[in-house]
Scaffold this active site. Structure first.
Site, PDB file in Angstrom:
ATOM      1  N   GLU A   1      45.981  38.905  24.286  1.00  0.00           N
ATOM      2  CA  GLU A   1      46.746  38.399  25.436  1.00  0.00           C
ATOM      3  C   GLU A   1      46.669  36.886  25.540  1.00  0.00           C
ATOM      4  OE1 GLU A   1      45.948  40.024  29.362  1.00  0.00           O
ATOM      5  OE2 GLU A   1      47.640  38.875  30.120  1.00  0.00           O
TER       6      GLU A   1
ATOM      7  N   ASP B   1      43.258  43.073  24.974  1.00  0.00           N
ATOM      8  CA  ASP B   1      43.317  42.445  26.300  1.00  0.00           C
ATOM      9  C   ASP B   1      41.864  42.174  26.684  1.00  0.00           C
ATOM     10  OD1 ASP B   1      43.766  41.598  28.859  1.00  0.00           O
ATOM     11  OD2 ASP B   1      45.281  43.119  29.291  1.00  0.00           O
TER      12      ASP B   1
ATOM     13  N   ILE C   1      40.346  40.722  29.294  1.00  0.00           N
ATOM     14  CA  ILE C   1      40.051  41.208  30.656  1.00  0.00           C
ATOM     15  C   ILE C   1      41.365  41.696  31.238  1.00  0.00           C
ATOM     16  CG2 ILE C   1      39.217  40.654  32.969  1.00  0.00           C
ATOM     17  CD1 ILE C   1      37.423  38.501  31.756  1.00  0.00           C
ATOM     18  N   ASP C   2      41.506  43.014  31.325  1.00  0.00           N
ATOM     19  CA  ASP C   2      42.687  43.581  31.977  1.00  0.00           C
ATOM     20  C   ASP C   2      42.302  43.852  33.431  1.00  0.00           C
ATOM     21  OD1 ASP C   2      45.378  44.664  31.988  1.00  0.00           O
ATOM     22  OD2 ASP C   2      44.363  46.555  32.412  1.00  0.00           O
TER      23      ASP C   2
ATOM     24  N   THR D   1      42.708  40.895  35.622  1.00  0.00           N
ATOM     25  CA  THR D   1      42.174  39.547  35.871  1.00  0.00           C
ATOM     26  C   THR D   1      42.184  39.188  37.354  1.00  0.00           C
ATOM     27  OG1 THR D   1      42.945  38.854  33.701  1.00  0.00           O
ATOM     28  CG2 THR D   1      42.425  37.115  35.241  1.00  0.00           C
TER      29      THR D   1
ATOM     30  N   ASP E   1      48.317  45.472  27.293  1.00  0.00           N
ATOM     31  CA  ASP E   1      47.905  46.229  28.486  1.00  0.00           C
ATOM     32  C   ASP E   1      47.735  47.713  28.160  1.00  0.00           C
ATOM     33  OD1 ASP E   1      48.232  43.984  30.275  1.00  0.00           O
ATOM     34  OD2 ASP E   1      50.387  44.372  30.331  1.00  0.00           O
TER      35      ASP E   1
HETATM   36  C1  IPD Z   1      47.724  43.137  34.527  1.00  0.00           C
HETATM   37  C2  IPD Z   1      47.074  44.395  35.049  1.00  0.00           C
HETATM   38  C3  IPD Z   1      47.827  44.898  36.261  1.00  0.00           C
HETATM   39  C4  IPD Z   1      49.272  45.134  35.959  1.00  0.00           C
HETATM   40  C5  IPD Z   1      49.915  43.888  35.372  1.00  0.00           C
HETATM   41  C6  IPD Z   1      49.142  43.427  34.137  1.00  0.00           C
HETATM   42  P1  IPD Z   1      46.118  41.268  33.464  1.00  0.00           P
HETATM   43  O1  IPD Z   1      47.053  42.627  33.387  1.00  0.00           O
HETATM   44  O2  IPD Z   1      47.045  45.385  34.053  1.00  0.00           O
HETATM   45  O3  IPD Z   1      47.300  46.111  36.739  1.00  0.00           O
HETATM   46  O4  IPD Z   1      49.934  45.497  37.138  1.00  0.00           O
HETATM   47  O5  IPD Z   1      51.234  44.216  35.029  1.00  0.00           O
HETATM   48  O6  IPD Z   1      49.735  42.261  33.628  1.00  0.00           O
HETATM   49  O7  IPD Z   1      47.031  40.139  33.786  1.00  0.00           O
HETATM   50  O8  IPD Z   1      45.117  41.515  34.513  1.00  0.00           O
HETATM   51  O9  IPD Z   1      45.521  41.206  32.089  1.00  0.00           O
HETATM   52 CA    CA Z   2      46.489  43.020  30.995  1.00  0.00          CA
END
Ligand code: IPD
Ligand code: CA
Length: 265
Positions: free
Chosen positions: A70, A89, A91-92, A94, A221
């Site tokens: 990412e 990813d 940290i999913d 964030t 994701d």
């Molecule tokens: C996000 C998370 C979030 C989702 C967003 C993603 P990130 O990833 O997974 O739950 O709703 O669409 O972009 O930005 O925290 O790596």
């Molecule tokens: Ca993510």
């Protein structure tokens, strides 16, 4: 050792180490490093540091593999020569991470068959949740597990489904997201917006929730979570694959069909 086992063990070790680093940095205090697509789309120093750690470990162990992460996605995919690409990813979740909400995860998948998400096949996927010390793992054709327990998606619940969703960071898309939410509510006993796509998919695989849908997700994701869901007997798909913000849906097979018909595409 088969290649799948080797990839799964490597992904597991790295996800654990990366999760420990993320948790340590969280305890030290989190700094927002930058915003990405919008002011709501943040990246922390820890996102970058965790991705660098994962990439270094992968290069040490498997220097010929490709990499799509990412935080380095702006630089494009780094193509390998082995036929395997790592989709990461760091940290999913964030926004949760920065806010001190412990629902975030490290997501690592190894895919084969190309670097384009529409053509690849996920071979192994690992989602590590440092705050709960949970480790979700799946290997193609071999099942999905939470720690030592084999996972299976939930049976259809006559009381209605517990359904998770998410919203993009671009405020202009929120009206459409709310229309999807309204359509899904006809089949729901309750809704969740938990904030980590990787963990939402892991929750579908574990039968904790019945379904999860969201538009506009990125390959990192979902790469690991998709395999968790399908190896737990669920269905994962892009139900409007050609739009600008494709709608992703994951659920048990019966509910998948119901929601795929109900959601606006
Ligand atoms: C996000 C998370 C979030 C989702 C967003 C993603 P990130 O990833 O997974 O739950 O709703 O669409 O972009 O930005 O925290 O790596
Ligand atoms: Ca993510």
């Amino acid at each position: 050792m088969t290649q799948t086992t080797e990839l799964l063990e490597l992904a597991t070790d790295i996800a654990r180490e990366a999760g420990e680093l993320a948790a340590r940095r969280r305890r030290d205090g989190v700094e927002i490093a930058a915003t990405k697509s919008s002011l709501a789309d943040i990246v922390t120093e820890a996102d970058r540091e965790v991705e660098v750690l994962i990439r270094e470990r992968l290069i040490e162990a498997r220097p010929d593999d490709g990499f799509l992460g990412e935080e380095s996605a702006a630089g494009g995919v780094s193509e390998g020569t082995s036929g395997i690409t790592w989709v990461v990813d760091p940290i999913d979740g964030t926004v949760n991470y920065a806010a001190g909400i412990p629902f975030y995860a490290v997501s690592i998948a190894a895919v084969s068959g190309g670097v384009d998400p529409r053509t690849w096949t996920t071979q192994v996927g690992v989602v590590a949740a440092p705050a709960t010390s949970e480790l979700f793992r799946a290997a193609r054709g071999e099942g999905a597990w939470l720690d030592g327990r084999r996972l299976a998606v939930a049976e259809r619940n006559p009381a209605g489904a517990l359904i998770a969703t998410g919203f993009g960071y671009d405020a202009r898309t929120h009206a459409g997201d709310l229309a999807s939410l309204t359509a899904a509510f006809a089949y729901a006993r309750d809704m969740r917006r938990m904030g980590s796509a990787a963990l939402d998919l892991a929750a579908v695989a574990a039968g904790r929730i019945d379904a999860y849908f969201e538009r506009g997700l990125n390959p990192w994701d979902v790469a690991a979570g998709e395999l968790l869901v399908t190896e737990a007997g669920g269905r994962f798909g892009w139900i409007s694959p050609d739009g600008a913000r494709p709608m992703m849906l994951a659920a048990g097979p019966e509910l998948f069909g119901v929601l795929a018909d109900a959601l606006p595409v």
